[in-house]
Design a protein around this motif. Sequence first.
Motif, PDB file in Angstrom:
ATOM      1  N   PHE A 127       0.827  -1.199   0.000  1.00 52.48           N
ATOM      2  CA  PHE A 127       0.000   0.000   0.000  1.00 52.48           C
ATOM      3  C   PHE A 127       0.865   1.254   0.000  1.00 52.48           C
ATOM      4  CE2 PHE A 127      -2.744   3.062   2.469  1.00 52.48           C
ATOM      5  CZ  PHE A 127      -3.627   3.301   1.425  1.00 52.48           C
ATOM      6  N   PRO A 128       0.699   2.144  -0.994  1.00 56.89           N
ATOM      7  CA  PRO A 128       1.575   3.313  -1.114  1.00 56.89           C
ATOM      8  C   PRO A 128       1.245   4.444  -0.141  1.00 56.89           C
ATOM      9  CG  PRO A 128      -0.046   3.310  -2.876  1.00 56.89           C
ATOM     10  CD  PRO A 128      -0.243   2.028  -2.119  1.00 56.89           C
ATOM     11  N   GLY A 129       0.162   4.340   0.608  1.00 56.70           N
ATOM     12  CA  GLY A 129      -0.209   5.400   1.550  1.00 56.70           C
ATOM     13  C   GLY A 129      -1.519   6.061   1.163  1.00 56.70           C
ATOM     14  N   ARG A 130      -2.093   6.821   2.133  1.00 53.85           N
ATOM     15  CA  ARG A 130      -3.398   7.434   1.915  1.00 53.85           C
ATOM     16  C   ARG A 130      -3.378   8.452   0.785  1.00 53.85           C
ATOM     17  NH1 ARG A 130      -7.203   7.135   6.429  1.00 53.85           N
ATOM     18  NH2 ARG A 130      -8.043   9.158   5.833  1.00 53.85           N
ATOM     19  N   SER A 131      -2.226   9.065   0.534  1.00 54.52           N
ATOM     20  CA  SER A 131      -2.161  10.072  -0.521  1.00 54.52           C
ATOM     21  C   SER A 131      -2.481   9.483  -1.890  1.00 54.52           C
ATOM     22  CB  SER A 131      -0.770  10.725  -0.550  1.00 54.52           C
ATOM     23  OG  SER A 131       0.240   9.752  -0.786  1.00 54.52           O
ATOM     24  N   ALA A 132      -2.298   8.167  -2.053  1.00 52.87           N
ATOM     25  CA  ALA A 132      -2.545   7.537  -3.343  1.00 52.87           C
ATOM     26  C   ALA A 132      -4.023   7.237  -3.571  1.00 52.87           C
ATOM     27  CB  ALA A 132      -1.747   6.234  -3.448  1.00 52.87           C
ATOM     28  N   VAL A 133      -4.846   7.330  -2.508  1.00 49.08           N
ATOM     29  CA  VAL A 133      -6.259   6.963  -2.647  1.00 49.08           C
ATOM     30  C   VAL A 133      -7.187   8.100  -2.233  1.00 49.08           C
ATOM     31  CG1 VAL A 133      -5.841   4.492  -2.372  1.00 49.08           C
ATOM     32  CG2 VAL A 133      -6.224   5.914  -0.339  1.00 49.08           C
ATOM     33  N   VAL A 134      -6.681   9.327  -2.208  1.00 47.82           N
ATOM     34  CA  VAL A 134      -7.522  10.462  -1.825  1.00 47.82           C
ATOM     35  C   VAL A 134      -8.681  10.622  -2.800  1.00 47.82           C
ATOM     36  CG1 VAL A 134      -7.613  12.968  -1.595  1.00 47.82           C
ATOM     37  CG2 VAL A 134      -5.723  11.701  -0.575  1.00 47.82           C
ATOM     38  N   ALA A 135      -8.366  10.738  -4.086  1.00 45.00           N
ATOM     39  CA  ALA A 135      -9.415  10.920  -5.097  1.00 45.00           C
ATOM     40  C   ALA A 135     -10.353   9.722  -5.165  1.00 45.00           C
ATOM     41  CB  ALA A 135      -8.790  11.214  -6.455  1.00 45.00           C
TER      42      ALA A 135
END
Length: 461
Positions: A289-297
């Motif tokens: 998982f690359p982090g929450r920044s990758a799934v904001v949109a």
Amino acid sequence: MRYRQITGAALAGAVFPAAARAHVSEQGFVLLLPTDIYIAAGVGCVVLTVLLTVFLPVRAVHGLFRPFALFRFRPRGRAITGLLATLLLFWLIREGFSGPHDPLSNPLPLVIWRIWWLALVSLQGLLGNLWSWLNPWLVPVLWLRRQLGLRTLIHLPRAVMGWGAVLGYLAFYAFLLADLAPSDPDHLARVILIYWLAMLMGGVILGPRWLLRGEAITVLMRSYARLGLFGRKGAKAAMGLWGWQVLRQPVPGYAAAVFMLILLGSGSFDGLNETFWWFGLLGLNPLEFPGRSAVVAPSIWGLLLANAVLIAIYAGAVALGVRLAGQRGSGRFFRLFAPSILPIALGYHIAHYLTVFLVDGQYVLKMMNDPLRNGAELLGMDHYHVTTGFLHTESTVRLIWLTQAGAVVVGHVVAILLAHALALRAFDTPRRAVLSQLPLSIFMVVYTFFGLWLLASPRGM
């Protein structure tokens, strides 16, 4: 396939220890349980409830939701408790700015996300309107308006305020799901302070009605208060089956009805976006998982899409039921049956956050043991170590999962009974009432399966 799911869940627990603390660590055991049998049993229970409503006499249905008076009750002291709640909120905001940076030690994120969001919201729906004693805006708004000699400066229609609450709740959930650090004490304190001031200005300018109809948090709590076991019947306190107060209140407006639906849609997506299925849909490996920044949109559009789909399916089910019953005007019935969705939303809220509460509730107790960090031992927990051992034992995980599944199933059972009681009051014959509920009942049965599947699915976030 089963072996790969179990292995994936175990690896996710090793890669994401923070997430495993609350979710993934128990999923290995959950996947070893006969979840298929439990899901089938839960769905079967809901199906039997649907069939029961066909044969239950009208008197019996109304009797289920008939409250009984307890004692004469005159609510007093709300100004005092509201003022104390406001002072507590400002102390928490100060702690957010100046206290420990660790979210599991700072009182602000612990109180907001664990005591309020997990515990108080659940108790509001289970017991009754606790929020009326704890609203941190009402006393300041009334005091400021009195001191300034203000009348309502702008008269907004009720519907406009209601849609403001809908947008406010979607924004709240987007913050919860998509913000990069919703538990960071500094960041959370800043967001809460800005929101509190904005709602305070709204209450001063638009009047106290804004707090009841346009402020999203209060509308959330008032919606769930409709379900509570305890309420008022005339001048007396009363108690009845969850949802009895819905039958004694007017039909909600469109905005209020949509708000009740997005309680379920948002909560369901909150669980869905943690599943391996969702990560696969996004083309992400949950083990990398690359982090929450990758799934904001994706989190934001997923939240909006999930709610739009739910509202469309619900509206279609209601419209089809009204047509089967030989009636017109599905809009009124859209509003009429919306409160019957509340038990499902509350049941899933309790189920989804139970393990988080069991773990992080220990951090809350440690914080309450020494809230001022002056060496006090109010609860004698200074040397207590937070444990997650119960998430690594099959017997306790089984008990937790069955409790979660029970909350989902009970929520659907109450929803079906409540919707049927509403239909009996709206249609002239029991036959038409039953026909009107067929599509909505199918929707609830399918949603039971969906909710239990979410609980049993491996998670990677």
